[in-house]
Every structure is written in structure tokens, then in C-alpha cells.
Design a protein around this motif. Sequence first.
Motif, PDB file in Angstrom:
ATOM      1  N   PHE A   1      26.054  -9.763   8.827  1.00 15.22           N
ATOM      2  CA  PHE A   1      26.851  -8.580   8.511  1.00 15.22           C
ATOM      3  C   PHE A   1      26.081  -7.589   7.646  1.00 15.22           C
ATOM      4  CE2 PHE A   1      30.226 -11.573   9.577  1.00 15.22           C
ATOM      5  CZ  PHE A   1      30.894 -10.812  10.505  1.00 15.22           C
TER       6      PHE A   1
ATOM      7  N   TYR B   1      26.403  -0.390  15.375  1.00 18.27           N
ATOM      8  CA  TYR B   1      27.571  -1.081  15.915  1.00 18.27           C
ATOM      9  C   TYR B   1      28.791  -0.907  15.031  1.00 18.27           C
ATOM     10  CZ  TYR B   1      24.689  -3.096  19.480  1.00 18.27           C
ATOM     11  OH  TYR B   1      23.868  -3.241  20.547  1.00 18.27           O
TER      12      TYR B   1
ATOM     13  N   LYS C   1      36.994   3.241  13.932  1.00 20.27           N
ATOM     14  CA  LYS C   1      38.339   3.576  14.388  1.00 20.27           C
ATOM     15  C   LYS C   1      39.194   2.315  14.423  1.00 20.27           C
ATOM     16  CE  LYS C   1      40.486   5.753  18.298  1.00 20.27           C
ATOM     17  NZ  LYS C   1      40.225   6.066  19.721  1.00 20.27           N
ATOM     18  N   LEU C   2      38.569   1.234  14.918  1.00 27.02           N
ATOM     19  CA  LEU C   2      39.232  -0.060  15.007  1.00 27.02           C
ATOM     20  C   LEU C   2      39.651  -0.530  13.609  1.00 27.02           C
ATOM     21  CD1 LEU C   2      39.700  -1.867  17.437  1.00 27.02           C
ATOM     22  CD2 LEU C   2      37.712  -3.179  16.776  1.00 27.02           C
TER      23      LEU C   2
ATOM     24  N   LEU D   1      43.360  -1.242  12.126  1.00 28.23           N
ATOM     25  CA  LEU D   1      43.732  -2.542  11.582  1.00 28.23           C
ATOM     26  C   LEU D   1      44.204  -2.414  10.140  1.00 28.23           C
ATOM     27  CD1 LEU D   1      40.993  -4.912  13.017  1.00 28.23           C
ATOM     28  CD2 LEU D   1      43.385  -4.745  13.668  1.00 28.23           C
TER      29      LEU D   1
ATOM     30  N   LEU E   1      23.808  -5.756  10.012  1.00 31.74           N
ATOM     31  CA  LEU E   1      24.563  -4.924  10.944  1.00 31.74           C
ATOM     32  C   LEU E   1      25.182  -3.726  10.254  1.00 31.74           C
ATOM     33  CD1 LEU E   1      26.283  -7.418  13.319  1.00 31.74           C
ATOM     34  CD2 LEU E   1      24.238  -6.078  13.672  1.00 31.74           C
TER      35      LEU E   1
ATOM     36  N   TYR F   1      46.649   2.440  16.725  1.00 33.07           N
ATOM     37  CA  TYR F   1      45.366   2.816  17.324  1.00 33.07           C
ATOM     38  C   TYR F   1      45.490   4.165  18.015  1.00 33.07           C
ATOM     39  CZ  TYR F   1      40.891   2.201  19.556  1.00 33.07           C
ATOM     40  OH  TYR F   1      39.603   2.359  19.950  1.00 33.07           O
TER      41      TYR F   1
ATOM     42  N   GLU G   1      30.844   2.090  15.685  1.00 33.07           N
ATOM     43  CA  GLU G   1      31.796   1.969  16.789  1.00 33.07           C
ATOM     44  C   GLU G   1      33.140   1.414  16.321  1.00 33.07           C
ATOM     45  OE1 GLU G   1      31.857   2.928  19.684  1.00 33.07           O
ATOM     46  OE2 GLU G   1      29.819   3.371  20.252  1.00 33.07           O
ATOM     47  N   SER G   2      33.061   0.564  15.298  1.00 36.34           N
ATOM     48  CA  SER G   2      34.280  -0.156  14.930  1.00 36.34           C
ATOM     49  C   SER G   2      35.076   0.548  13.842  1.00 36.34           C
ATOM     50  CB  SER G   2      33.917  -1.567  14.473  1.00 36.34           C
ATOM     51  OG  SER G   2      33.233  -1.501  13.253  1.00 36.34           O
TER      52      SER G   2
END
Lengths: 289, 289, 289, 289
Positions: free
Chosen positions: C127, C135, C141-142, C146, C130, C236, C138-139
Motif C-alpha cells: 500500500f 491506481y 471516487k470509490l 464508501l 501504491l 456512487y 482511480e479509486s
Amino acid sequence: MKGIKNNNWRTKLHDIIYEADTPIGKLFDIILLALILLSVIFVMIETIRGLPGWAYDLLYYGEWVITIFFTFEYIARIVTVKKPSKYIFSFYGIIDFLSTIPLYISFILAGSNVLLAVRALRLLRVFRILKITRYIGESNKLTKALKDSRPKIFVFLFAVLIISIIAGTLMYLIEGEESGFKSIPVSVYWCIVTLTTVGFGDIAPVTPLGQLLAAIIMIMGYGIIAVPTGIVSAEYTKAGKPLQKDDPEYVHVNSQVCYHCGAAKHRDDAEFCHKCGNSLFEQEDETSG
Amino acid sequence: MKGIKNNNWRTKLHDIIYEADTPIGKLFDIILLALILLSVIFVMIETIRGLPGWAYDLLYYGEWVITIFFTFEYIARIVTVKKPSKYIFSFYGIIDFLSTIPLYISFILAGSNVLLAVRALRLLRVFRILKITRYIGESNKLTKALKDSRPKIFVFLFAVLIISIIAGTLMYLIEGEESGFKSIPVSVYWCIVTLTTVGFGDIAPVTPLGQLLAAIIMIMGYGIIAVPTGIVSAEYTKAGKPLQKDDPEYVHVNSQVCYHCGAAKHRDDAEFCHKCGNSLFEQEDETSG
Amino acid sequence: MKGIKNNNWRTKLHDIIYEADTPIGKLFDIILLALILLSVIFVMIETIRGLPGWAYDLLYYGEWVITIFFTFEYIARIVTVKKPSKYIFSFYGIIDFLSTIPLYISFILAGSNVLLAVRALRLLRVFRILKITRYIGESNKLTKALKDSRPKIFVFLFAVLIISIIAGTLMYLIEGEESGFKSIPVSVYWCIVTLTTVGFGDIAPVTPLGQLLAAIIMIMGYGIIAVPTGIVSAEYTKAGKPLQKDDPEYVHVNSQVCYHCGAAKHRDDAEFCHKCGNSLFEQEDETSG
Amino acid sequence: MKGIKNNNWRTKLHDIIYEADTPIGKLFDIILLALILLSVIFVMIETIRGLPGWAYDLLYYGEWVITIFFTFEYIARIVTVKKPSKYIFSFYGIIDFLSTIPLYISFILAGSNVLLAVRALRLLRVFRILKITRYIGESNKLTKALKDSRPKIFVFLFAVLIISIIAGTLMYLIEGEESGFKSIPVSVYWCIVTLTTVGFGDIAPVTPLGQLLAAIIMIMGYGIIAVPTGIVSAEYTKAGKPLQKDDPEYVHVNSQVCYHCGAAKHRDDAEFCHKCGNSLFEQEDETSG
């Protein structure tokens, strides 16, 4: 005279059996619904082993009462309908026949008990009665969403099937018959069990490679489940949009402006302004005149 | 004087027990919440076999402490409430009683240990306390979405049940008792296990035809799961939108009926009937006058 | 002079280890990422029984190479950071230490092989690397969706837990210990297995009443799964709305009106009217002047 | 002359095989599709044990007929295509070859029956034929939604994998080899089985701590499933909306570039550059003039 009288008698019976507008018609539907559900419960309980003897007796006599009622109902339906042949060979006509006949056959032919389970098809008769109740009204929006989703869900199911066949063949090659993957059809069955996240566990991969492939299939299945959900969700949201007009609280207002007080957003069917009480049409005449 | 004093004492206790506005009331709720959770954990642990002896002793004495606290609380609730009988036979009154009594009964009647598990119902008491906390506030939107989805979800559950009964009967006919499909109710149970994608695997189809039908049931279940999700998703999106009022077409109408012409669904701010043009307020005066 | 030189040397190393802007820094991150993944794979393979002897040797020597690299990296991280103590007791500092030490301990203390599995925690180090790659971008918005769903999902999980405890207690009372429901905690565990539609089948209800309750739990679980999905789906969709401005095709227009021709909706950065070609600013000067 | 005639003959065959516009071309596609599906069903049935002898004979001869048809088709495809080598080494060329060859090999080499399952890959040929049918048209929107969801789903799958590895290692440490958690890879496999709610039950936790962790993994998996569903649902809703044009803020910009200053993204109805104020049309005239 007799013919007409007979006709009247027939029409009345027809209204009771086929329609639900009159109180007697409603009562008939409720009794029929209760008997169908009761008989289905009877059929289900009958198959349980180890019940006391009196229970089987009760079920047996209850079954005869219901069958005789259904027999009279079946005859009444044939008699009161205009074209009996059309009813007999319709979907519900066949269901009605299959719902009534098994007990008579089992009475004549000993050992035809397997046929008795056919009576569970009586449950399908419930749909005919429910068609005239309010519950279907609730499901209209749902049905619309599902109907709109159909072509996409067909594509989706086709994709699931192709993935299952290819993955099933691979699993058959990798795991072989010792692990329970006895043939390709069984492997494909296992793949469907896994893809749909049911996972019985009666067949499970044992080799590392098989477990790796199984893990990939599972994660695919986990991802794939998002697709029909997304489709139905989107279609349902769409289907819900213009239906708001059917909502009892919904009133369509237009952009018309009252020429006296300038108030806007009158109901579509309004004739007088809700603010000043003057006619909405007179003003238009004055303008045009 | 004594009566008033007693009343004051009662009112204070009432505020502590039934309300959470004062610091003492909050403290009481927190202690009660902790004791309930602790006692539920005690009940759960108690059923585990093979714990050391001192653990059972600890649980036993702990249980007595909690039960005595609950007894005092129960008496205090009866004493401080205006109509004790109304409280005693209310939902929470019964839960409170059932939460307190089992240990006393097991003390008097040896061998009534089964009753002790009833104490797990104490968990339901948590809801009374949580009602006054902020967590429920969070779930309002959720509750609304669920309430709005209810009629559709009822239709959906009814469909699941009918599919399960018909498919269960077919599976019973196809697989028979050797494969574990012992009776139609068991088959229906298996169908629900499969449709919901749980798939225990204690019963699993063995014949090719049974596996084919099982595969169809699974794929149906996989598709069906999309329906409640779509419904809740759409309802939740809708529930989250107070925007509809911002919608240019939106006008709130009320159930007021015009006394002149009987027209209903007037705009909330309407002063005159949109149908006959008479004042909506004058009519009310005439009626009352 | 030496101090500065040392500092330079340190700064360079710091840039290589902690940053990914320079080519060497990127290369270092990629090598570290590869080694972490390789070492995690090594740890996993090591636990497999029945591998040939040379495979264990290979894993053993490979493990030593990786451990020595990690040791040097750990020392370098301590040396180059400004406040070593802060690094050592940070989350990643502890992870780094736990990733490096087990092999040394197992070398000194024979039989401490259990500790070796701790090395799988090395995966957490991924982590950190990363964090500086695309990458995570990209996450975003996710993550936002959440995070916004969190309080609702907490309420939902709390509801699942309460249902599980109550249903688990009921199942324990109904099924009893012979069916595998050995204690209430085990029953609650079974309820969670069933509610989440996992359904291992190691424990399964046997009595009709137990199977009925199980069917109800399953259908509830099937319905409940719709709730978090609906929440995340709605959040979302919401989270995705204002992001459209990042869309390359998106151009923000304002409500400014050209003083010459009256054309509206000019681009935010427009200097001239797109309709008549006159300066948008001159007009403003005239107005203000 | 002969060369041209040959060419005509080739062109006709090419049209039949590679295109579906003519009636013969369509017929060819339908026959091919039927044969592929039939042959896949043959391959599947062949692996079932305990069929009567004549069934195996039928499958054997049917297989030869299909293989010979595929052989001629394969040769025809090579002959009629412009660059045979390009076809042979294309994806579908290899699939075609692998679909045809296994029976010949099993004829020459006894005992190479495993190869026969390779024929299930024929199913992949279905995609080539379907490419020219209307079904794919239905799935365009679906494909778009899936393509747009890809990066987010990749992040999601990566998260699932990391959770599985860490939870799998913990389960291996907690449960150990007696409970079936034989090695970390097997534990990770079990975690994926559990997280995806498949739950075979061939491996299940036995210790209380293991069951607690399993319960946490399940609830996580239950919550995680909401994520891809939410993503696809939102993307699908987005893909279905050409509505954004109704958005009051929406202005369509084109790729036209101003010839004076090079500014791009002018409004569709723009006549003058919003950056330099020069006519957008004059410039075009100058360029063309």
C-alpha cells in the motif's frame, strides 16, 4: 322460455365464477383461493414420512372434499363458458383438469401415487385469481422494468452459459473424475453452482490448479452479479420516472398564467384561478376578442 | 405534603428511567445498555461446553447481579409510570418481564435451563434505548426507502415463494427420497436455500435431470436477486432527493374539498376553488357559522 | 565538509527510497514491489506440504536474499529519515520491522516457524508503494462513495448483528446440540453464514421448524443484501455527478450576457462573444465607466 | 480466363463463408452455428459414463461428420482468404484449427482422448458467427458500461485479492492444518470462496476464533458485493442517458479550431472565436480561397 331462463341461470353462474365485481363473485374467489392454498399445503404435508395415522386419514378425506369441489367448479366452468372447447384446451383449462384428475386416477389405478404430486400444479391456479386482485397492480412497475430488461438479461444469461461451458470443460480436464467432476455436463453444472455463488460443496476442486481456476470463476461470478442488478436497477429507475403521473397525489399543472392576478401553475383541468377565483377561460376570450 | 414529595421523587425517577435529556438520564441509559449487552454475551457464553469451572461461577454470579438490577429497574418502571397496567402489557413491558424472570424460575424449578436462553430476548431492549440516540437518526432515510419498497418487496417475496413451491415439487418428483429430497416441504426448503444462493449442500441433486433443473433454479435466483436490489436502489435514490419540490412541475396539493362543487386536490396555497371559483375559506366560515 | 557531503548522500538516498519522482526512485519502487510480491508468494508456497526438497532449498535461499535486502532497506530508511524514532513507531515502520525480523528469529530460535507466517504482513507494505502510483487515483471516487456510505452501512451491520443474535438463539433452542448448533455463539456464527448467503453446510438445520426458520432467515438475508447495494449505488451515483467537470469535453459556461448582441452562455474563459465577435470585457468597462 | 473464373468462384465462396448479407451466406452461418452447438453437446455427452453402446457409436459417427465438415470449411477459409498465413495465425484461425484436429490425432495416436475435450473450444467459434447477428447489438450499452467500469473493477478486484491473502494467512495461523486449512494458498482459496459468498463447505473453520474471523470475512464480503454492483449500476445509468443535453448548463462544443488564435472547443452554434473575436467562418473561406 326455458332456454332463456337457463341462460339467465348460466349468466349468473358465469359472473360468479369468472368475475369478481359482485360480492358473491368475490366470495367465490376467496373460497377458491383458500381451497387451492389448503390443497397445496395438503399435497406438501402428505409427502412427509412418519406422521400419525389420523393425519393421513384427515389429509385423505380433506383431499376428497377439495377434489369434489374442484370437479363441480370444472364442470361449471365448462357449462357457463360460451366455447367450452376453447376453455378446455387453454392454459388454465389444462391446469384445472390436471388439478382435479389425479385423485380419481389414483383411486382407479393403485400405485399411481406419483401422479398425486401433480396436484401441486394447482398453485398455478392462484395466478388466475390474483389477476383480478390489487396485488398485481403493485407489480406493474416491476413487470415493466423486467420486460424492458429482458433482451439485456438474455445476452447476460447467454454469456453466463458460455463461460460455464468453457470453464466446466477446463475443470473437467484439470480435476478429473476422482474429484467428482465425473463428466463435462456435471462440470458445467458445478460451474453454474459456483458462478451463481450458490456453492453446494457436494463437488469441490481438490488440485491446486483446480482451486485456482475455481477462485477465478468465483470472482468472475461475484463481478457478473453486478450486471443484472445494474440493469434492473437502471431500468427500474427509468420505469419509475414517468409513472409518477399515476400517483394519486400527482396533479399535472401547466404554465398558464391567470390574467387577473398573475398566479401560475394551475391544474390542467382548472377552470377558475385558485388565487383570485376568476375564470381562466373568460380572460382568454377577452385577450383574443 | 407527603404525596407531593412522593410525586416529586417519582417524577425524578421517571425522568431518569424514561428520558435521556438530563446527564443522569443519559448515564442510566448507558449503564443499562452496557448491562444488556453484557448479559446477552453472558447468555451466549454460558451455552459453550467445556469452559473451566470458575468461568461458570463467574457467569452465574454476574447473571444474578444483572438480574437483581433488572428487577429493581422493572419495579421502578412500574412505580413511576402513570398507568402501570398499560406498561406491563406493552411490548417492552413484556420483554422487560421476560428478561428478568427466567433466573428466578430456574432457581425455583430445577431443570428449567432451557428457559434461560429466553434471556437473549433482552437484546430487544436495546432498541428502546437506541430509540433516543442519534444512530436511528442515521437510519431514517434507510427506513423510508425500505417502507416505500415494502409493497414491491412483498410481491417479490410472494413470487419467490411460488417459484420455490413449484420447483420444490418438481425436484421431489425428479430426485426422490434417495437424494435427500425426503418430502415436498423439504424440497421447497432446498429450493429456498438454492434460490437465495445460500447452498448448504446438505441436500444436493444427483440425477442429471435434477441437476439441470437445479442449474435453472440457480440462474433464476441469480437473476431474481437483481430485483429487490434494483427496487431498494431506486427507492433509496428517490428518498435521497427532496429535489422533487424543486422540480418546476411540482406543486403540493392537499386533501381539502371545496364546499361548493366538491372538487378536491387544491394547491396548498390556494384561496379559491380551481373548479367553481368560489372562495375556499368563506365556505369554511359558513359551515362553522 | 564531511557533514554536508554526508547530508547530500543522505538526501539522495532519501529521495530514492521515499519519493518516486526520479527514474532511480521509480526503479527502486518497482524492485521493492516485485520483491514484496515475490516474498509473499514464497511465504505462501512454503506452507504447501509435499514439495520436492530442492523447492524448499530454493525458497529458503530466496527468502534469505529478500530478508537481507529488506534489512538494508530498513536500515536505510532509519538513517535517511529526519526523526528515526517517529518512523520506527509509525504504522509502516512496525510493518517493515515485522517483515524483516521473523527469519532472524527462526534462525536463532528453532521451532519458531509459526512466526514465519507473520511475513505475509509484508503485503501491507504494498500500500505504501501504491500510494504513489496512479491506481489509487482511480479509486478516489470509490473511496468517497464508501466514506459517505459509512454511517448507513454501520447501521446496517448493527441490524445484521442483532438479527443474527436473536435468530441464532432461536435456532439453538429449536435445533439443539445434536444438529451441530452446539452453543449460542456457534448458532450466531451459523446465522451470519446463512444471512450472508455463504452457506457452508457444515452445520444445517434438520428439524422442520428449524428449516422453516432457516428459510425465513435466508429470504431475509436475500432481501437485506439489497440494502448496502442500494446505498453504495445511490452514493456512487451522487459522487459521480460533480466529477463531470473533469470530463475533457466539459466546458463551464456562465450566465454572462454579451452587451452587444445579448448572446448568453459564454465559456468561463471567453474574452470575446462567440456570436457577434465583440469583446466581452470592453462592454463591462463601458458599463462601469 | 481461367484465373478470373477461379477468382469469381473464390469470391462467391468468400462471400458465403465470411459474410452474412446474402441468403446463402445466412444459411451457411445458421448451419455452422447449429453444427458447432451440436458438436459441443456431443463432446459434453461423450464424457458421461454408463451410456448404452449405440449412443457412443452415434456420437462417434456424428463427430466424424462434423469434423469432416469443419475440415472442408477450414480449407475453404484458407483458400478464399487473400492472405492465408494471416488467417491461420489469427485468433479464430487457431481456434478453427484446434476445433478440427483432435479427432484426427486421436485416430492416429490411441490414448490421446484427453485431447478430445479441446473440441469444447469450438464454442468460442460461436462468437464469430454471433458477431454478425443482432444479439451483440443488444449488448452494446452493456459492453460500454462494463468498459467504463473496468478501471474501478480492477481496483476492486485488487482489494479483494489483498484482503483474501491477509485473511487467508490469519485463518491458516488460527485454524491450522487439522481443520483443512492445509497451506496458505488453500486458506486464500477458502477466503475467496467465503468472500464471494460461494461457501462450498469442504473447508470450514472449527475453532471459535476462526469462526469469529470467518464471520467478519463474510460480513465484509456481503458489504463488498455492493461495490461492483453500485459501480456497474451507476455506469449503466450514465451510459443510458443522452439526457445530459437537457441539462441547463450543458453546451455542446466541437473540435473546430480558430484559424487566427488556435483556440478550440467552440460552441456548436458559435460564429466568432470566443478568444480572439474573429469570425470562425471567414477564416475557413480564406483557407479554402
